[in-house]
Design a protein around this motif. Sequence first.
Motif, short mmCIF file in Angstrom:
data_model
loop_
_atom_site.label_atom_id
_atom_site.label_comp_id
_atom_site.label_asym_id
_atom_site.label_seq_id
_atom_site.Cartn_x
_atom_site.Cartn_y
_atom_site.Cartn_z
N TYR A 577 -3.63 -9.20 -4.90
CA TYR A 577 -2.63 -8.24 -4.43
C TYR A 577 -1.98 -7.46 -5.57
CZ TYR A 577 1.26 -6.32 -1.67
OH TYR A 577 2.15 -5.48 -1.06
N LEU A 578 -1.55 -8.16 -6.61
CA LEU A 578 -0.80 -7.50 -7.68
C LEU A 578 -1.67 -6.62 -8.57
CD1 LEU A 578 1.63 -10.38 -8.72
CD2 LEU A 578 2.01 -8.50 -7.11
N THR A 579 -2.99 -6.65 -8.36
CA THR A 579 -3.90 -5.78 -9.13
C THR A 579 -4.36 -4.56 -8.32
OG1 THR A 579 -5.93 -6.91 -8.41
CG2 THR A 579 -4.75 -7.82 -10.33
N LEU A 580 -3.95 -4.48 -7.07
CA LEU A 580 -4.40 -3.41 -6.20
C LEU A 580 -3.73 -2.09 -6.55
CD1 LEU A 580 -4.39 -5.24 -2.74
CD2 LEU A 580 -6.33 -4.90 -4.30
N LYS A 581 -4.32 -1.01 -6.08
CA LYS A 581 -3.81 0.34 -6.31
C LYS A 581 -2.44 0.49 -5.65
CE LYS A 581 -5.62 3.64 -3.88
NZ LYS A 581 -6.56 4.68 -3.35
N GLU A 582 -1.53 1.16 -6.33
CA GLU A 582 -0.22 1.47 -5.77
C GLU A 582 -0.19 2.93 -5.36
OE1 GLU A 582 3.36 -0.27 -7.50
OE2 GLU A 582 2.10 -1.12 -9.09
N ILE A 583 0.39 3.21 -4.19
CA ILE A 583 0.54 4.59 -3.74
C ILE A 583 2.00 4.80 -3.34
CG2 ILE A 583 -1.84 4.69 -2.90
CD1 ILE A 583 -0.66 4.52 -0.04
N ASP A 584 2.37 6.03 -3.15
CA ASP A 584 3.72 6.37 -2.69
C ASP A 584 3.81 6.03 -1.20
OD1 ASP A 584 6.19 7.36 -2.05
OD2 ASP A 584 5.78 9.42 -2.68
N LEU A 585 4.64 5.06 -0.86
CA LEU A 585 4.74 4.59 0.52
C LEU A 585 5.91 5.23 1.27
CD1 LEU A 585 4.12 0.78 -0.10
CD2 LEU A 585 2.51 2.43 0.87
N THR A 586 6.57 6.21 0.66
CA THR A 586 7.77 6.80 1.26
C THR A 586 7.51 7.30 2.68
OG1 THR A 586 8.53 7.50 -0.92
CG2 THR A 586 9.58 8.52 0.98
N LYS A 587 6.40 7.96 2.85
CA LYS A 587 6.05 8.53 4.16
C LYS A 587 6.02 7.44 5.23
CE LYS A 587 1.97 10.59 6.42
NZ LYS A 587 0.62 11.14 6.17
N TYR A 588 5.45 6.30 4.88
CA TYR A 588 5.28 5.23 5.87
C TYR A 588 6.55 4.39 6.01
CZ TYR A 588 0.58 6.72 4.73
OH TYR A 588 -0.53 7.49 4.51
N LYS A 589 7.32 4.30 4.92
CA LYS A 589 8.60 3.58 5.00
C LYS A 589 9.58 4.32 5.90
CE LYS A 589 10.06 0.49 2.64
NZ LYS A 589 10.24 -0.96 2.92
N ASN A 590 9.44 5.64 5.96
CA ASN A 590 10.36 6.46 6.78
C ASN A 590 9.76 6.86 8.12
OD1 ASN A 590 12.27 6.40 4.70
ND2 ASN A 590 11.41 8.21 3.72
N GLN A 591 8.68 6.24 8.51
CA GLN A 591 7.97 6.62 9.73
C GLN A 591 8.83 6.40 10.97
OE1 GLN A 591 4.50 4.08 9.72
NE2 GLN A 591 5.70 2.21 9.89
N LYS A 592 8.64 7.25 11.95
CA LYS A 592 9.34 7.12 13.22
C LYS A 592 8.59 6.21 14.18
CE LYS A 592 12.63 9.95 12.12
NZ LYS A 592 14.01 9.44 11.88
N LYS A 593 7.29 6.07 13.95
CA LYS A 593 6.45 5.25 14.80
C LYS A 593 5.68 4.27 13.94
CE LYS A 593 3.30 5.74 18.73
NZ LYS A 593 2.56 6.70 19.59
N LEU A 594 5.45 3.05 14.43
CA LEU A 594 4.79 2.02 13.65
C LEU A 594 3.31 2.35 13.41
CD1 LEU A 594 6.23 -1.23 15.27
CD2 LEU A 594 7.05 -0.02 13.24
N ARG A 595 2.80 1.80 12.32
CA ARG A 595 1.36 1.80 12.03
C ARG A 595 0.80 3.20 11.81
NH1 ARG A 595 -1.47 -2.80 13.60
NH2 ARG A 595 -3.13 -1.57 14.55
N THR A 596 1.64 4.12 11.36
CA THR A 596 1.11 5.47 11.09
C THR A 596 0.17 5.48 9.90
OG1 THR A 596 3.06 6.00 9.75
CG2 THR A 596 3.12 6.62 12.07
N ILE A 597 0.18 4.42 9.10
CA ILE A 597 -0.74 4.36 7.96
C ILE A 597 -2.20 4.39 8.43
CG2 ILE A 597 -0.84 1.83 7.82
CD1 ILE A 597 -0.77 2.19 4.72
N TYR A 598 -2.43 3.94 9.68
CA TYR A 598 -3.80 3.95 10.21
C TYR A 598 -4.28 5.36 10.55
CZ TYR A 598 -4.38 -1.11 10.50
OH TYR A 598 -4.53 -2.44 10.20
N ARG A 599 -3.39 6.32 10.54
CA ARG A 599 -3.83 7.71 10.72
C ARG A 599 -4.49 8.25 9.46
NH1 ARG A 599 1.74 10.08 13.46
NH2 ARG A 599 1.73 8.76 15.33
#
Length: 791
Positions: A577-599
């Motif tokens: 886990y700690l070696t995986l790629k990091e991305i900006d998660l702001t979009k998903y942290k502020n999502q109005k609907k769950l699981r939008t990352i699957y889009r």
Amino acid sequence: MISYSRGKGNLENWVVSEELFQPDSLGKSEAIMYLGNGYMGLRSAAEEPYMKEVRNLFANGTFNKAGENEVTELPNIADVTRLDIRIDGDRFSLEFGKTKEYIKQLNIKTAELMRSFVWTSPKGKVLQFEFKRFVSLDNLHLIGMKMFVKSLTDPVHISFDTGIDAQMSNSGAQHFLEGERRIFDKKDIQLIQTTRESKIDVVISSTHKVFVNDVESINEPEMNMARRKVWLTYNIKLEPNDRLEVEKLTTVYTSRDNDLDFTEYTTRHLREKSLSDLRNCAIKGYESNFQLHKEAWNNLIWSSYELEINSENPYDLLALRFSLYHLTIMAPAHDDRMGIAAKGLSGEGYKGHSFWDTEIFILPFFTFSNPAVAKSLLTYRYFCLEGARKKARENGFSGAMFPWESAWPPDGEVTPNLGDIDIVTGEPTKIWSGFIEQHISADIAFAIYQYFNVTADQEFMNHYGYEVIFDTANFWVSRLEWNEGKQAYHINNVIGPDEYKEHVNNNAFTNYMVFFNMKLAIRYYETLMKEKPSILKKLITKFDMNKAYSLWKAKVGKIYLPQPRAEDFVIPQDDTYLTLKEIDLTKYKNQKKLRTIYRDYNSEQINAIQVTKQADILLMLYLLNQTFISEAVPLSNAVKEANFYYYERKTLHDSSLSLSTHSILASEIGDTDLAYSLFRKATEVDLGPRMDTSDEGIHAASIGGIWKATVFGFAGVRVVDGKLRINPKLPKQWRHLKFKIHWQGQPITLVLSHTTFSIKVENKKKIEFELNNHIYECDDVLNIDFEYING
């Protein structure tokens, strides 16, 4: 639009309301306002039909397989709530004409649903409507309904169809054979259903009373029958200011019921029982039956739990009452062969199956507040041992490998193989949890340990608890994999609580919980060997344990337990886990609907990103802090804080289970502002204003988490290896909190503010507890002044 403030006077903070009829958003109120009693659950669809409605009536435990390629699920039994109403020959619907003063509301205190409005027909006639409904907590088999109509302006002809409609399905899957139908005396209706595969009989009986201006109507209805359906049609003429009142009572019985009073089962006996009960209820009428139901809620629930909050946000108290209401109606307190579904009995989501949600998020409420129900739910898991042992054998292991999803106990694993669409391939996503999300076996062991610590129920342990713990430890012994290079036992190819990480090695939550499960088995084995050798002998005789103890001892100390990194104290969630790629998660942290990352990503891509679905490491820290192995777990405040802030930033809370755990940990590390914010978000999973959150049913684990965040987070209640500890951290918004828990056989009432604490021991049996690192004893009432600073 959901409103929380319509309750006035003695109903203040007891009422959840919908103030606007929205035909495209029916699922919200249908689910969060559903009615039930643990035996059955009735989704709160409107009486008149709409295109996007979902009508569900479930009788707990009646699982059935619709086809060979399907998994077993809780079937949607016949509908009794639909009324096809016609005004002057035209179909009545709120999508026509004009509606004002609309209100649909659940009275949490009395567990009654009410809907009312004034409606102007397309022809200009004005009528007043009111509908009421309850599912009895006094008589578990009874549903009560009432319709009131008043003509305000013109003469009007009203006709309506009312009956039993078995033309229902589970999203198109038909579970029942065509059954017998009959009408007795032009008012009592009966329909029988039998599940296709499991051969469970369901008998539904309904009766009606019709009044005009308080006088019972003598007009005989038309009798009708069709395929899987039987009904009556009433025709009533109202003059201006005339009042129509219709009462409908229904009883539901199944061949799985454990309260039947005949020794030899026949369908005829069940039919007669259902009809006899119905007619006895009909003598009392709606109001008398409702009064008995209301008294049951007061005596069994509200007077028993004594929950009070004084908050600057009255919604908080409503949310806690909402939690207790749903925890009550989802729990099959009547039958220990049944568990709690992930959606309760409110919808078809997750097919009525039980998950680890029960043990980790729901059961604690009952363990501390209603131990009899907790015992029933854990006994259900004992009955699931047969299926757990079967799953272990089929996967090449020994012991008890509990199913990820459970239904009727002997069914074993019932997790579907395929799920949502993969946005990259366009194919269904493989559901791996039924194969490799295995921590549930250790979760159940933890729940039994917690229950025993809180209740001291030795009888349960002798008959059920020890066997589950020993055989789950046997599974883990066979599951461990020796890594020669590391000289340690690894647990490879699993899914931990964070289901955004599949096929990982050494998920820390899983490894530590396995370590605990095996240590617990060793501890209990040694205790029985010294203190209760006869119990141990019975267990050894009952199932193969000749080498178990020596294997536990030989392997447990060599299990790989991920440790905090030296530079920042962060514990690796798994090997990569700690070696995986990091991305900006702001979009998903502020999502109005769950699981939008699957889009944007499919499961394989998400697996390669540092993103977490729900509490994983943090849940491990919270659970194991309560155990006797806490010394083997890195649990310093520095480690807790480091991991909380690291993983909170990575966690999307895309599971409703997540927020309550983060709230509890935030309280524990002293960040009470964040703890309160997370608590509020947890309450809004179902109760909040968004109208699309609960279409498939309520989120049972999240609802249990609301209570947990209050009692374990803000009140700081812990049972640490059999010792009661209390470390309150009330949010600044709360001035006062009162609740009752059960501690080793007796109720105790806790009241706390920011400066005072009091405890009342109901049975005056002396208890010892720790409050803010000081030890106290109490056998009656104790009041303590203290000061602490909110974080």
